[in-house]
Design an enzyme around this catalytic site. Structure first.
Site, PDB file in Angstrom:
ATOM      1  N   PRO A  50      11.237 -40.074  -7.391  1.00 24.73           N
ATOM      2  CA  PRO A  50      11.758 -38.743  -7.061  1.00 24.73           C
ATOM      3  C   PRO A  50      10.640 -37.910  -6.456  1.00 24.73           C
ATOM      4  O   PRO A  50       9.539 -37.850  -7.000  1.00 24.73           O
ATOM      5  CB  PRO A  50      12.193 -38.188  -8.424  1.00 24.73           C
ATOM      6  CG  PRO A  50      11.367 -38.924  -9.423  1.00 24.73           C
ATOM      7  CD  PRO A  50      11.104 -40.286  -8.841  1.00 24.73           C
ATOM      8  N   CYS A  68       5.561 -33.650 -13.957  1.00 26.53           N
ATOM      9  CA  CYS A  68       5.170 -32.802 -12.840  1.00 26.53           C
ATOM     10  C   CYS A  68       4.209 -31.712 -13.309  1.00 26.53           C
ATOM     11  O   CYS A  68       4.528 -30.982 -14.253  1.00 26.53           O
ATOM     12  CB  CYS A  68       6.401 -32.173 -12.196  1.00 26.53           C
ATOM     13  SG  CYS A  68       6.003 -31.100 -10.795  1.00 26.53           S
ATOM     14  N   ARG A 111       5.108 -42.088  -2.138  1.00 28.08           N
ATOM     15  CA  ARG A 111       4.796 -41.746  -0.761  1.00 28.08           C
ATOM     16  C   ARG A 111       4.740 -42.945   0.174  1.00 28.08           C
ATOM     17  O   ARG A 111       5.088 -42.833   1.347  1.00 28.08           O
ATOM     18  CB  ARG A 111       3.495 -40.933  -0.715  1.00 28.08           C
ATOM     19  CG  ARG A 111       3.776 -39.484  -1.022  1.00 28.08           C
ATOM     20  CD  ARG A 111       2.641 -38.715  -1.626  1.00 28.08           C
ATOM     21  NE  ARG A 111       3.106 -37.355  -1.877  1.00 28.08           N
ATOM     22  CZ  ARG A 111       3.902 -37.004  -2.893  1.00 28.08           C
ATOM     23  NH1 ARG A 111       4.295 -37.910  -3.770  1.00 28.08           N
ATOM     24  NH2 ARG A 111       4.290 -35.760  -3.038  1.00 28.08           N
TER      25      ARG A 111
END
Length: 346
Positions: free
Chosen positions: A25, A109, A243
């Protein structure tokens, strides 16, 4: 979470564990348009939404936040952020109603904005609260509730700290942990720096799996190639690429054959693009913009001649209000001019 699918080539059922290979995500990146594109490259990898906060789901535009690109998007997990067990439980139930195959709780996060809302990595300091959140969500939904975390935060980054976190949260009903193999500094580092500066410690995640063999442990962080992913699978149950999968998406074309089904077909770049033509047309017909979709496609020809021209054509033309499918067709023609080998999978 095991699934059964019929392969195109053999028609036989193949049982697989989607967590074996996941696409991470990523905020502002893994929206429904991105997932529609990635699904043209891999049928079996587990895809994730961007993190969506529970309050946003309870009070916002649910169709915009949770709507999928279509039935072919599965398997796909909804990642939730929050710290209120009741709100998270309600949001999880709503997400299950939208058809998501899994609810993933973000406890990894490190951004300031997330911390201000008491979301993300700061919750690793409160494992009992995380356990309450997981228990309330799991009581409301039939799909699995999983957790994505770091190996630690700030000075709470010993091996014992991670083990205690898992020991508290797992009994609440979480059987799968996706572990970013870096700790997070909650103050002093930006989210980008938190992805780069704290050193990777893959061995700690391996040891976590060895200590808790009954849990599904997925490793995340700094994995750039399928060769690296395969090496990690000797120690853990699954890998998650972020990424690398987004910026060089054609690596996903080999995922099904390499990690799930040796007989799986490998799509060419052109086939992946052609696969989203109907989706593009529907999006445009509903009033959407071409750039909403093709911004996720820019890296498709990475590493081959004329990739720069492909990116330039889309970057310059797709944002225009009149841009349509023809703009995408032109970009593909530019990329594949004088490159007949691109018609075949590599």
């Amino acid at each position: 979470m095991f699934s059964s699918v019929s392969t195109e080539r053999t028609g036989k059922s193949v049982f697989y564990q989607p967590h074996r290979f996941c696409v991470a995500p990523m905020m502002d990146w893994t929206d429904r348009h991105c997932r529609a594109f990635h699904r043209q490259l891999t049928r079996h990898a587990l895809l994730f939404t961007e993190m969506v906060t529970a309050p946003a789901i309870l009070h916002g535009d649910r169709q915009r936040l949770l709507g999928m690109s279509g039935e072919g998007e599965h398997p796909v997990a909804l990642q939730l952020g929050g710290s209120d067990p009741a709100a998270l439980a309600e949001a999880a139930a709503i997400g299950e109603g939208f058809g998501y195959d899994e609810i993933n709780f973000n406890v990894g996060c490190p951004s300031d904005r997330v911390q201000e809302g008491r979301f993300g990595a700061c919750l690793m300091a409160e494992p009992e609260l995380v356990a309450q959140c997981v228990a309330r969500m799991q009581a409301r939904v039939k799909v699995p509730v999983t957790v994505k975390c770091r190996i630690g935060i700030d000075d709470q980054d010993s091996e014992g700290d991670l083990q205690r976190f898992i020991d508290v949260v797992a009994p609440a009903g979480c059987r799968t942990f996706i572990v970013h193999a870096r700790k997070a500094w909650l103050q002093g580092l930006s989210p980008k720096q938190n992805r780069e500066i704290p050193p990777l410690d893959y061995a700690r995640v391996y040891r976590l799996k060895a200590a808790r063999p009954e849990l599904t442990i997925v490793i995340n962080g700094g994995i750039a190639t399928l060769e690296e992913a395969a090496a990690h699978l000797a120690h853990v149950d699954g890998v998650m690429l972020g990424r690398a999968a987004y910026q060089t998406p054609y690596i996903l074309a080999e995922v099904d054959r390499r990690f799930f089904d040796p007989g799986a077909k490998v799509s060419t770049r052109r086939e992946a693009i052609e696969g989203i033509y109907p989706y593009v047309e529907r999006h445009l017909a509903s009033g959407g913009r071409l750039n909403n979709i093709v911004r996720h496609v820019l890296g498709l020809y990475h590493g081959v001649p004329r990739a720069r021209l492909f990116r330039r054509h889309l970057s310059e033309n797709a944002p225009r209000s009149a841009a349509g499918l023809a703009t995408l067709l032109e970009a593909v023609a530019i990329a594949e001019a004088s490159n007949p080998q691109l018609a075949a999978a590599e």
